[in-house]
Scaffold this motif. Structure first.
Motif, PDB file in Angstrom:
ATOM      1  N   ILE A  32       2.856 -26.545  65.034  1.00 40.96           N
ATOM      2  CA  ILE A  32       4.191 -26.418  65.678  1.00 40.96           C
ATOM      3  C   ILE A  32       4.934 -26.988  66.550  1.00 40.96           C
ATOM      4  CG2 ILE A  32       5.890 -24.757  66.070  1.00 40.96           C
ATOM      5  CD1 ILE A  32       4.064 -22.401  64.031  1.00 40.96           C
ATOM      6  N   TRP A  33       3.968 -26.881  67.622  1.00 35.91           N
ATOM      7  CA  TRP A  33       4.861 -27.636  69.287  1.00 35.91           C
ATOM      8  C   TRP A  33       4.095 -29.035  69.099  1.00 35.91           C
ATOM      9  CZ3 TRP A  33       5.950 -25.413  73.257  1.00 35.91           C
ATOM     10  CH2 TRP A  33       5.824 -26.060  74.301  1.00 35.91           C
ATOM     11  N   THR A  34       3.492 -29.733  68.252  1.00 31.53           N
ATOM     12  CA  THR A  34       3.179 -31.405  68.412  1.00 31.53           C
ATOM     13  C   THR A  34       4.495 -32.386  67.315  1.00 31.53           C
ATOM     14  OG1 THR A  34       1.335 -31.426  67.634  1.00 31.53           O
ATOM     15  CG2 THR A  34       1.060 -31.123  69.684  1.00 31.53           C
ATOM     16  N   ARG A  35       4.341 -31.479  66.036  1.00 36.39           N
ATOM     17  CA  ARG A  35       5.248 -31.915  65.252  1.00 36.39           C
ATOM     18  C   ARG A  35       6.609 -31.997  65.077  1.00 36.39           C
ATOM     19  NH1 ARG A  35       2.594 -35.249  61.859  1.00 36.39           N
ATOM     20  NH2 ARG A  35       3.483 -34.437  60.558  1.00 36.39           N
ATOM     21  N   PRO A  36       7.614 -32.620  64.779  1.00 38.04           N
ATOM     22  CA  PRO A  36       8.936 -32.406  65.126  1.00 38.04           C
ATOM     23  C   PRO A  36       9.594 -32.229  63.951  1.00 38.04           C
ATOM     24  CG  PRO A  36       8.138 -34.574  66.035  1.00 38.04           C
ATOM     25  CD  PRO A  36       6.775 -34.057  65.241  1.00 38.04           C
ATOM     26  N   LEU A  38       8.189 -29.464  63.024  1.00 40.91           N
ATOM     27  CA  LEU A  38       7.706 -28.077  62.894  1.00 40.91           C
ATOM     28  C   LEU A  38       8.336 -27.520  63.784  1.00 40.91           C
ATOM     29  CD1 LEU A  38       3.945 -28.375  61.497  1.00 40.91           C
ATOM     30  CD2 LEU A  38       6.043 -27.517  60.402  1.00 40.91           C
ATOM     31  N   ARG A  39       8.713 -28.423  65.226  1.00 39.01           N
ATOM     32  CA  ARG A  39       9.125 -28.083  66.263  1.00 39.01           C
ATOM     33  C   ARG A  39      10.804 -27.196  66.015  1.00 39.01           C
ATOM     34  NH1 ARG A  39       9.462 -31.909  69.411  1.00 39.01           N
ATOM     35  NH2 ARG A  39       6.728 -32.383  69.385  1.00 39.01           N
ATOM     36  N   LYS A  40      10.356 -25.991  65.413  1.00 41.88           N
ATOM     37  CA  LYS A  40      12.796 -25.636  65.295  1.00 41.88           C
ATOM     38  C   LYS A  40      12.040 -24.256  65.353  1.00 41.88           C
ATOM     39  CE  LYS A  40      12.733 -28.657  61.274  1.00 41.88           C
ATOM     40  NZ  LYS A  40      12.886 -28.361  59.622  1.00 41.88           N
ATOM     41  N   ASN A  43       9.678 -21.027  63.585  1.00 39.82           N
ATOM     42  CA  ASN A  43       8.844 -21.008  63.501  1.00 39.82           C
ATOM     43  C   ASN A  43       8.433 -20.566  64.687  1.00 39.82           C
ATOM     44  OD1 ASN A  43       8.697 -22.103  61.112  1.00 39.82           O
ATOM     45  ND2 ASN A  43       8.403 -24.169  61.822  1.00 39.82           N
ATOM     46  N   ALA A  44       9.468 -20.097  65.754  1.00 39.06           N
ATOM     47  CA  ALA A  44       8.659 -19.333  66.413  1.00 39.06           C
ATOM     48  C   ALA A  44       8.178 -18.336  66.829  1.00 39.06           C
ATOM     49  CB  ALA A  44      10.187 -19.251  68.069  1.00 39.06           C
ATOM     50  N   VAL A  47       4.528 -18.638  65.889  1.00 37.34           N
ATOM     51  CA  VAL A  47       3.946 -19.325  67.321  1.00 37.34           C
ATOM     52  C   VAL A  47       3.333 -18.093  67.803  1.00 37.34           C
ATOM     53  CG1 VAL A  47       4.115 -20.119  69.413  1.00 37.34           C
ATOM     54  CG2 VAL A  47       4.727 -21.163  67.808  1.00 37.34           C
ATOM     55  N   LYS A 119      18.910 -18.687  69.172  1.00 42.09           N
ATOM     56  CA  LYS A 119      17.913 -19.245  69.689  1.00 42.09           C
ATOM     57  C   LYS A 119      18.429 -17.670  70.897  1.00 42.09           C
ATOM     58  CE  LYS A 119      16.983 -23.172  72.129  1.00 42.09           C
ATOM     59  NZ  LYS A 119      16.450 -23.943  72.792  1.00 42.09           N
TER      60      LYS A 119
END
Length: 290
Positions: A32-36, A38-40, A43-44, A47, A119
């Motif tokens: 999740i951290w490294t894939r753009p 998934l970095r949404k 998905n927080a 994590v 957010k």
């Protein structure tokens, strides 16, 4: 006192569960951290839940293995208090995460409010997810003496006569979030069936974004179902510990530990982007080693 042979089987299973949980949850966080893609914001919570599973497998499960192999061992007072408090807080955090994820799904599927999907709101919900169990279980751990539970083989307050001191935080951290999660998912299903035209912009179209939203909601509901099967038996048995045999507690604790190992597997099986993230990380590690 000689350790029964079946205890070594339980310890081996727990060891495998710990390894799978740590590897799987770390892969989830990295993916999740490294894939753009998934970095949404959506998905927080995954994590945060993965961090909860990592903490549980790093702290609670190893102490449980030690207690199984050394049944006469008495942990020092400070460690006993820490084990009791941290373990119950992490249990509560897992339950609150289920409610957090369900509430987020409800906002995404059933509301048009930009504010509720912001957010800032998600940060507040995640903060409460950790704060509620951390604060609610602290008073009883301050005023009551923590002892090793003879059946659970871990330090806890199961024998405490302070009934209200246990019921109130249990409602806030376990049963309240559990009921809220069921209610929210029922509302989501009702909303989808009752108003297909309205929900079409979220789930009903065949566009990639809407298909991904539908897939994510299905994954979260499956996640909650697996959580219920793995967590609720031990939580229920803990309320009636005097009537439950020791072997049942062992099965319940293995099931609870198993939940952390199953979560990353569910992510990979039910979400193509996360699955691709796992593959990308593994390929990068293999290329680095070779």
């Amino acid at each position: 006192m000689e350790t029964p042979g079946w205890i070594y089987v339980v310890v081996t299973i727990l060891g495998i569960i710990i390894a799978v949980t740590l590897i799987g949850c770390l892969l989830t966080v990295l993916a999740i951290w490294t894939r753009p893609v998934l970095r949404k914001l959506v998905n927080a919570p995954l994590v945060s839940l993965s961090c909860t599973d990592i903490l549980s497998s790093s702290f609670g499960a190893p102490l449980l293995i030690h207690a199984f192999l050394h049944p006469d061992w008495e942990p020092p007072g400070a460690l006993c208090w820490l084990q009791s408090y941290v373990t119950i807080v992490l249990w509560g955090a897992s339950s609150c995460h289920m409610a957090c994820i369900a509430l987020q799904r409800y906002f995404m599927v059933c509301t048009n409010s930009v504010y509720l999907k912001s957010k800032r709101v998600l940060f507040i919900i995640l903060l409460l997810t950790w704060l509620i169990p951390t604060v609610s279980f602290l008073p009883i751990h301050v005023v009551e003496e923590v002892k090793v539970h003879p059946k659970l083989k871990r330090c806890g307050l199961g024998a405490s006569p302070n009934l209200w001191g246990k019921i109130v935080p249990s409602i806030l951290s376990f049963y309240g979030p559990f009921i809220a999660t069921i209610t929210l998912y029922a509302l989501i299903r009702y909303h989808v069936r009752k108003s297909k035209k309205r929900v079409g912009a979220h789930l009903g179209n065949s566009s990639p974004n809407n298909a991904a939203e539908k897939q994510l909601t299905r994954m979260m509901m499956t996640l909650f179902s697996v959580y219920t099967v793995c967590y609720m038996p031990l939580i229920t048995m803990a309320m009636f510990s005097s009537r439950v045999p020791r072997e049942a507690f062992i099965v319940g604790q293995v099931l609870m530990a198993l939940n952390g190992a199953l979560n990353p597997i569910l992510y990979g099986l039910m979400n193509r982007n996360i699955r691709q993230g796992y593959k990308h990380i593994w390929n990068s590690m293999l290329n680095y080693i070779v």
